[in-house]
Design a protein around this motif. Structure first.
Motif, PDB file in Angstrom:
ATOM      1  N   LEU A  53       0.786  -1.229   0.000  1.00  0.00           N
ATOM      2  CA  LEU A  53       0.000   0.000   0.000  1.00  0.00           C
ATOM      3  C   LEU A  53       0.825   1.289   0.000  1.00  0.00           C
ATOM      4  N   PRO A  54       1.981   1.341   0.680  1.00  0.00           N
ATOM      5  CA  PRO A  54       2.718   2.620   0.697  1.00  0.00           C
ATOM      6  C   PRO A  54       3.110   3.152  -0.672  1.00  0.00           C
ATOM      7  N   VAL A  55       3.220   2.293  -1.677  1.00  0.00           N
ATOM      8  CA  VAL A  55       3.623   2.790  -2.999  1.00  0.00           C
ATOM      9  C   VAL A  55       2.465   2.803  -3.997  1.00  0.00           C
ATOM     10  N   ILE A  56       1.235   2.543  -3.533  1.00  0.00           N
ATOM     11  CA  ILE A  56       0.079   2.602  -4.431  1.00  0.00           C
ATOM     12  C   ILE A  56      -0.508   4.008  -4.398  1.00  0.00           C
ATOM     13  N   GLU A  57      -0.564   4.667  -5.539  1.00  0.00           N
ATOM     14  CA  GLU A  57      -1.143   6.006  -5.631  1.00  0.00           C
ATOM     15  C   GLU A  57      -2.658   5.934  -5.843  1.00  0.00           C
ATOM     16  N   ASN A  58      -3.063   5.006  -6.691  1.00  0.00           N
ATOM     17  CA  ASN A  58      -4.466   4.906  -7.077  1.00  0.00           C
ATOM     18  C   ASN A  58      -4.744   3.442  -7.412  1.00  0.00           C
ATOM     19  N   ASN A  59      -5.755   2.866  -6.725  1.00  0.00           N
ATOM     20  CA  ASN A  59      -6.036   1.439  -6.914  1.00  0.00           C
ATOM     21  C   ASN A  59      -6.410   1.102  -8.354  1.00  0.00           C
ATOM     22  N   GLN A  60      -7.052   2.068  -9.052  1.00  0.00           N
ATOM     23  CA  GLN A  60      -7.452   1.803 -10.430  1.00  0.00           C
ATOM     24  C   GLN A  60      -6.255   1.863 -11.381  1.00  0.00           C
ATOM     25  N   LYS A  61      -5.316   2.754 -11.101  1.00  0.00           N
ATOM     26  CA  LYS A  61      -4.148   2.919 -11.972  1.00  0.00           C
ATOM     27  C   LYS A  61      -3.020   1.964 -11.607  1.00  0.00           C
ATOM     28  N   ASN A  62      -2.944   1.585 -10.333  1.00  0.00           N
ATOM     29  CA  ASN A  62      -1.846   0.736  -9.869  1.00  0.00           C
ATOM     30  C   ASN A  62      -2.377  -0.526  -9.202  1.00  0.00           C
ATOM     31  N   PRO A  63      -2.853  -1.478  -9.996  1.00  0.00           N
ATOM     32  CA  PRO A  63      -3.317  -2.735  -9.389  1.00  0.00           C
ATOM     33  C   PRO A  63      -2.150  -3.518  -8.801  1.00  0.00           C
ATOM     34  N   ILE A  64      -2.472  -4.377  -7.849  1.00  0.00           N
ATOM     35  CA  ILE A  64      -1.450  -5.295  -7.364  1.00  0.00           C
ATOM     36  C   ILE A  64      -1.384  -6.481  -8.326  1.00  0.00           C
ATOM     37  N   ARG A  65      -0.177  -7.002  -8.483  1.00  0.00           N
ATOM     38  CA  ARG A  65       0.053  -8.158  -9.356  1.00  0.00           C
ATOM     39  C   ARG A  65       0.292  -9.357  -8.447  1.00  0.00           C
TER      40      ARG A  65
END
Length: 372
Positions: free
Chosen positions: A271-283
């Motif tokens: 989570l600390p490096v996720i800016e936006n859940n829609q733009k930065n999904p987890i892989r």
């Protein structure tokens, strides 16, 4: 009208009832709380034409009557008073409130102008314990759509009641939550959808230590929940609900058994490096007894691992991290089973044994970039 009651008890009741007072419709009457005195009882009602809360409490009634008082003004006054008895008296539409050295005179509204609450006198009835209802709601309400949803019926929690079983279903187009429980019920089948706001306000009134029953009355258009000395009345939502059973994949190519908290921790570390859940999904990569989670954004990148008992084909799949965490956090078991059918089909999360809850999360498309 004139009555005397404990200030703290009245403040608590007013604050609960105020949650049903309209904050959007600027009609003075429904911006108020309806106060009605009978013989040694005080009734307080808030209602915004779609959702209402009523409570009845014991007070010392000197003169019966009824009046509407602006909810914010009334609650603000009572909240600031000492914990003594308060005396409230009306003369026409003038209201006087006295408690200790404090005295107020405010303007009320004729109670005749207050809208009548819908009746559910001939409705179907069921009873559930507060703890059961709270548990089922906690595992489904997170998946109910917010009000900006394009389909209004998805902004409610669906109830299905059949012989000896109740099912609750929440859906928002990106995830699905289903919770089943056995109950003692042998009446006719019931299907209805309750607005999310109603359910949220209902569970705020629960006392799980006492765990008394919640009485539910259902008519064609309205529902009433009775909990302790409160009644919540709400309209039901109309519309065609999703055929949710058809959304559950019928086959599984990869099965993952994983410790629930380990999976949560592994995802939360991204989570600390996720800016936006829609733009930065987890892989998420499931392979070789391992769950590997990574993500990349302009803030940086992260890779994390945890143990998982994986059987079947290797799968790499993208998720909105919030949607996965909501489902895992709603799981009330130490271990969950994750069932996958490749990178583009819905993912199923359920208990290791049984199916008293089933969560579906839709995957997100991953960019063809190396995330390490």
């Amino acid at each position: 009208m004139k009555f005397i009651c404990n200030t703290k008890e009245l403040s608590n009741a007013c604050n609960n009832v105020m949650r049903a007072v309209s904050a959007k419709v600027t009609i003075p009457t429904i911006e108020g709380i309806l106060i009605e005195c009978g013989s040694n009882t005080l009734s307080l009602t808030g209602y915004d034409f779609e959702f209402g809360i009523n409570t009845i409490m014991s007070v010392d009634v000197i003169e019966p009557g009824a009046i509407v008082i602006n909810a914010k003004v009334l609650c603000d006054i009572i909240r600031k008073l000492d914990n003594d008895d308060i005396t409230i008296e009306t003369n026409s539409n003038s209201v006087s409130l006295s408690c200790g050295a404090a005295q107020y005179n405010i303007t009320g509204i004729d109670a005749e102008d207050y809208p009548e609450l819908p009746s559910v006198n001939n409705g179907k009835k069921i009873e559930l314990s507060q703890s059961l209802l709270y548990s089922m709601v906690s595992q489904t309400l997170f998946a109910v759509a917010d009000s900006e949803s394009s389909k209004p019926v998805f902004t409610g929690l669906k109830f299905e009641i059949r012989n000896d079983e109740i099912t609750m279903i929440g859906v928002d187009g990106y995830r699905l939550a289903i919770r089943k429980e056995s109950i003692n019920y042998n009446g006719e089948d019931l299907d209805f959808v309750v607005p999310k706001k109603t359910i949220r306000e209902l569970i705020k009134l629960f006392n799980l230590e006492d765990d008394s029953k919640v009485s539910i009355s259902i008519s064609k258009r309205h529902i009433v929940f009775e909990v302790d000395n409160y009644s919540i009345i709400s309209r039901l939502l109309d519309g065609e609900f999703i055929e949710y059973n058809a959304a559950i994949p019928k086959e599984t190519t990869t099965t993952v058994l994983i410790n629930t908290q380990d999976a949560i921790d592994c995802i939360e570390r991204t989570l600390p490096v996720i800016e936006n859940n829609q733009k930065n999904p987890i892989r998420c990569l499931f392979d070789n007894d391992q769950m590997r989670v990574s993500t990349v954004s302009s803030l940086g990148r992260v890779i994390n691992y945890t143990h998982a008992n994986t059987s079947g084909a290797r799968v790499e799949i993208g998720f909105n991290s919030k949607f996965m965490l909501d489902a895992l956090n709603a799981s009330d078991v130490d271990q969950v089973k994750i069932q996958l059918v490749g990178p583009v089909s819905p993912t199923v999360i359920k208990p290791i044994e049984g199916d008293n809850f089933i969560f579906l999360v839709l995957p997100m498309r991953l960019k063809n970039e190396n995330q390490g």
